[in-house]
Design a protein around this motif. Structure first.
Motif, PDB file in Angstrom:
ATOM      1  N   MET A   1      -3.198 -12.268  -9.966  1.00 35.51           N
ATOM      2  CA  MET A   1      -3.479 -10.851  -9.878  1.00 35.51           C
ATOM      3  C   MET A   1      -2.595 -10.321  -9.008  1.00 35.51           C
ATOM      4  N   ASP A   2      -1.912  -9.210  -9.499  1.00 35.89           N
ATOM      5  CA  ASP A   2      -0.873  -8.497  -8.623  1.00 35.89           C
ATOM      6  C   ASP A   2      -1.514  -7.099  -7.927  1.00 35.89           C
ATOM      7  N   VAL A   3      -1.544  -7.407  -6.621  1.00 34.91           N
ATOM      8  CA  VAL A   3      -2.653  -6.204  -6.021  1.00 34.91           C
ATOM      9  C   VAL A   3      -1.574  -4.904  -5.613  1.00 34.91           C
ATOM     10  N   SER A   4      -1.630  -3.724  -6.449  1.00 29.99           N
ATOM     11  CA  SER A   4      -1.091  -2.760  -5.946  1.00 29.99           C
ATOM     12  C   SER A   4      -2.005  -1.415  -6.006  1.00 29.99           C
ATOM     13  N   ARG A   5      -1.191  -0.278  -5.813  1.00 34.62           N
ATOM     14  CA  ARG A   5      -2.126   0.917  -5.813  1.00 34.62           C
ATOM     15  C   ARG A   5      -1.351   1.939  -6.149  1.00 34.62           C
ATOM     16  N   GLY A   6      -1.883   3.257  -6.274  1.00 29.20           N
ATOM     17  CA  GLY A   6      -1.218   4.515  -6.430  1.00 29.20           C
ATOM     18  C   GLY A   6      -1.502   5.029  -7.965  1.00 29.20           C
ATOM     19  N   ASN A   7      -1.099   6.110  -8.191  1.00 32.58           N
ATOM     20  CA  ASN A   7      -1.179   6.981  -9.442  1.00 32.58           C
ATOM     21  C   ASN A   7       0.026   7.979  -9.551  1.00 32.58           C
ATOM     22  N   PHE A   8      -0.012   8.464 -10.630  1.00 32.27           N
ATOM     23  CA  PHE A   8       1.203   9.402 -10.844  1.00 32.27           C
ATOM     24  C   PHE A   8       0.719  10.967 -10.884  1.00 32.27           C
TER      25      PHE A   8
ATOM     26  N   PRO B   1       3.713   2.026   6.221  1.00 34.82           N
ATOM     27  CA  PRO B   1       4.040   0.741   6.869  1.00 34.82           C
ATOM     28  C   PRO B   1       4.718  -0.201   5.666  1.00 34.82           C
ATOM     29  N   ARG B   2       5.376  -1.136   6.397  1.00 34.94           N
ATOM     30  CA  ARG B   2       5.777  -2.345   5.675  1.00 34.94           C
ATOM     31  C   ARG B   2       4.687  -3.082   5.373  1.00 34.94           C
ATOM     32  N   GLY B   3       4.564  -3.691   4.142  1.00 35.77           N
ATOM     33  CA  GLY B   3       3.504  -4.539   3.714  1.00 35.77           C
ATOM     34  C   GLY B   3       2.223  -3.924   3.849  1.00 35.77           C
ATOM     35  N   PHE B   4       2.156  -2.550   3.385  1.00 37.66           N
ATOM     36  CA  PHE B   4       1.017  -1.960   3.561  1.00 37.66           C
ATOM     37  C   PHE B   4      -0.204  -2.303   2.366  1.00 37.66           C
ATOM     38  N   ASN B   5       0.144  -2.855   1.439  1.00 35.37           N
ATOM     39  CA  ASN B   5      -0.845  -3.686   0.466  1.00 35.37           C
ATOM     40  C   ASN B   5      -1.249  -4.987   0.947  1.00 35.37           C
ATOM     41  N   VAL B   6      -0.898  -5.438   1.873  1.00 36.80           N
ATOM     42  CA  VAL B   6      -1.223  -6.878   2.034  1.00 36.80           C
ATOM     43  C   VAL B   6      -2.450  -7.255   2.191  1.00 36.80           C
ATOM     44  N   ASP B   7      -3.169  -6.466   3.284  1.00 37.96           N
ATOM     45  CA  ASP B   7      -4.524  -6.752   3.659  1.00 37.96           C
ATOM     46  C   ASP B   7      -5.451  -6.480   2.533  1.00 37.96           C
ATOM     47  N   ASN B   8      -5.091  -5.508   1.380  1.00 38.53           N
ATOM     48  CA  ASN B   8      -5.945  -5.397   0.126  1.00 38.53           C
ATOM     49  C   ASN B   8      -5.791  -6.849  -0.541  1.00 38.53           C
ATOM     50  N   ALA B   9      -4.475  -7.309  -0.682  1.00 37.99           N
ATOM     51  CA  ALA B   9      -4.561  -8.407  -1.353  1.00 37.99           C
ATOM     52  C   ALA B   9      -5.122  -9.657  -0.785  1.00 37.99           C
TER      53      ALA B   9
ATOM     54  N   ASP C   1     -12.327 -12.807  -1.910  1.00 38.25           N
ATOM     55  CA  ASP C   1     -13.464 -12.597  -2.489  1.00 38.25           C
ATOM     56  C   ASP C   1     -13.664 -13.139  -3.976  1.00 38.25           C
ATOM     57  N   THR C   2     -12.316 -13.328  -4.683  1.00 38.60           N
ATOM     58  CA  THR C   2     -12.511 -13.597  -5.810  1.00 38.60           C
ATOM     59  C   THR C   2     -11.821 -15.072  -6.073  1.00 38.60           C
ATOM     60  N   GLY C   3     -11.056 -15.457  -5.186  1.00 36.19           N
ATOM     61  CA  GLY C   3     -10.538 -16.936  -5.494  1.00 36.19           C
ATOM     62  C   GLY C   3      -9.146 -16.970  -6.384  1.00 36.19           C
ATOM     63  N   MET C   4      -8.921 -15.863  -6.679  1.00 37.39           N
ATOM     64  CA  MET C   4      -7.756 -15.837  -7.743  1.00 37.39           C
ATOM     65  C   MET C   4      -6.487 -15.884  -6.991  1.00 37.39           C
ATOM     66  N   ILE C   5      -5.485 -16.439  -7.875  1.00 45.59           N
ATOM     67  CA  ILE C   5      -4.096 -16.197  -7.339  1.00 45.59           C
ATOM     68  C   ILE C   5      -3.599 -14.982  -7.348  1.00 45.59           C
ATOM     69  N   THR C   6      -3.253 -14.912  -6.199  1.00 44.08           N
ATOM     70  CA  THR C   6      -2.936 -13.248  -5.693  1.00 44.08           C
ATOM     71  C   THR C   6      -1.519 -13.133  -5.128  1.00 44.08           C
ATOM     72  N   VAL C   7      -0.891 -12.023  -5.625  1.00 45.73           N
ATOM     73  CA  VAL C   7       0.362 -11.467  -5.477  1.00 45.73           C
ATOM     74  C   VAL C   7       0.315 -10.190  -4.467  1.00 45.73           C
ATOM     75  N   ALA C   8       1.131 -10.226  -3.478  1.00 41.84           N
ATOM     76  CA  ALA C   8       1.133  -9.236  -2.566  1.00 41.84           C
ATOM     77  C   ALA C   8       2.574  -8.456  -2.765  1.00 41.84           C
ATOM     78  N   VAL C   9       2.348  -7.290  -2.477  1.00 42.63           N
ATOM     79  CA  VAL C   9       3.690  -6.202  -2.985  1.00 42.63           C
ATOM     80  C   VAL C   9       3.549  -5.003  -1.788  1.00 42.63           C
ATOM     81  N   GLY C  10       4.682  -4.303  -1.783  1.00 41.75           N
ATOM     82  CA  GLY C  10       4.490  -3.265  -1.190  1.00 41.75           C
ATOM     83  C   GLY C  10       5.490  -3.035   0.443  1.00 41.75           C
ATOM     84  N   ARG C  11       6.783  -2.731   0.200  1.00 42.03           N
ATOM     85  CA  ARG C  11       7.440  -2.414   1.470  1.00 42.03           C
ATOM     86  C   ARG C  11       7.693  -3.828   2.092  1.00 42.03           C
ATOM     87  N   ILE C  12       7.763  -4.952   1.702  1.00 44.94           N
ATOM     88  CA  ILE C  12       8.015  -6.462   2.291  1.00 44.94           C
ATOM     89  C   ILE C  12       9.887  -6.397   1.914  1.00 44.94           C
TER      90      ILE C  12
END
Length: 396
Positions: A1-8, A23-31, A37-48
């Motif tokens: 799962m690639d955890v990102s956010r936002g809309n157009f 902030p750098r890595g602003f999505n990481v805590d969400n990931a 909570d899900t146990g899924m293989i998870t990808v962190a993105v966002g200003r890394i």
């Protein structure tokens, strides 16, 4: 799962192509939370944009994988340099969005590019070739345009000499890093200077370029990258003691308090207003156009305006400063004059090229090829300055 956010479709677009304000890595805590909570293989993105940052995310078990996008546009050798233990040589993305989003979305340029990597998408065309005729090239100015030119020249086998009038490299890009949330720009500018020195570029600080210096160094060619200086406000009272300019404020040359009026509602004026938020009791930005932030890209504009609103900074549009008094400014708006009491006035109405006619004249007289780049041509975005520097350095 690639955890990102936002809309157009709303201000949430800032999370799609996050500018330096986030902030750098602003999505990481969400990931990390979703992974837990899900146990899924998870990808962190966002200003890394740093190998150590990526390693910390993985080693602290916040994600199974990190994905790095723009940082590899800024430096396609990002992963190779990290693997080789040469992280100090990575050209880091600073989230400026000037080339990868702003210019492309506005159709100003037909393809994405990068302030930090002008060769992006045109790698074959921009491939560096070793010169058959090494030249001594004097580079007047140690800002990011001058440094880009010097580094490329050095890699091609030339002998660049960077002469910087001040006691530090980085120029106005480093100064811009004094504004709130833009520390990475200052870090990047200073790192660029360090990279030039590591690669063997001859750097002379506290050395303004003069006719006598050119005569002493006897360069084969000269690159003028002396940048720009703040424009003066030409109204009655503009030289009173309460008046200063944006550059001096951001450079920390003086302390400002009380009620402040900032004349100019472009990027620099708004950043000065934010910078002074903790010092001033009241800040009013005066802009003669119909809106502020016109020279900001879409995403940075959203962030800056949100922070100005939260800071309580007032903005006046369609308003022109026509006079400055000992304790007030006189503003003309819709044909009416009104005085705004203040303790300080900060002028941020733009910048003009520094005078370099002495260099030009000497080069003409002695038939030395001379090239002008960056803000020395016209005050513009850093994207333009670096692109011009790269082009000239490849052509010499």
């Amino acid at each position: 799962m690639d955890v990102s956010r936002g809309n157009f479709s709303s201000s949430g677009i800032i999370y799609e192509v996050p500018p330096i304000d986030l902030p750098r890595g602003f999505n990481v805590d969400n990931a990390a939370r979703i992974r837990k909570d899900t146990g899924m293989i998870t990808v962190a993105v966002g200003r890394i944009n740093d190998p150590a940052q990526a390693d910390e995310i993985l080693s602290s078990d916040k994600a199974d994988m990190v994905v790095i996008g723009r940082a590899q546009l800024a430096d396609p050798e990002f992963c190779n340099k990290a693997q080789a233990g040469k992280a100090e040589g990575i050209v880091r993305c600073v989230g400026c969005n000037q080339g990868c989003y702003d210019g492309f979305v506005s159709t100003e340029i037909p393809f994405i590019t990068c302030l930090r990597n002008p060769a992006l998408g045109r790698e074959i065309e921009y491939k560096l070739t070793t010169t058959e005729y090494p030249k001594k090239v004097l580079v007047a100015g140690g800002g990011i345009a001058g440094l880009e030119a010097a580094i490329i020249l050095k890699r091609r086998g030339h002998h660049p000499i960077v002469c910087e009038a001040s006691d530090a490299l980085g120029g106005q890009f480093a100064l811009a890093g004094e504004a709130p949330r833009k520390e990475e720009m200052k870090t990047a500018a200073l790192a660029m200077g360090e990279q030039a020195i590591r690669e063997g570029v001859d750097v002379k600080l506290g050395t303004p370029v003069t006719a006598s210096l050119i005569a002493e160094l006897q360069p084969d060619e000269v690159i003028i990258a002396v940048g720009s200086t703040p424009m003066e406000l030409k109204v009655p009272g503009s030289h009173l003691p309460l008046v200063t300019n944006s550059h001096d404020v951001l450079a920390g040359k003086l302390t400002i308090s009380g009620k402040v009026v900032v004349v100019g509602g472009g990027l620099v004026g708004l950043e000065v207003a934010e910078y002074l938020h903790d010092q001033a009791s009241e800040i009013t930005v005066v802009e003669m156009m119909d809106q502020v932030a016109k020279d900001l890209g879409q995403l940075r504009s959203i962030c800056v305006m949100e922070n100005l609103y939260a800071s309580g900074v007032k903005t006046l549009t369609d308003a022109k400063c026509v006079e400055i008094k000992d304790n007030a400014v006189v503003i003309e708006s819709k044909g009416q004059l009104q005085e705004y009491p203040c303790d300080s006035v900060v002028v941020a109405i733009g910048a003009k090229s520094r005078n370099f006619e002495n260099i030009n004249a000497f080069c003409r007289e002695h038939h030395i090829p001379c090239h002008v780049i960056g803000d020395a041509v016209q005050a513009r975005r850093a994207l333009n300055a670096v692109a011009e520097a790269n082009e000239i350095a490849r052509a010499i």
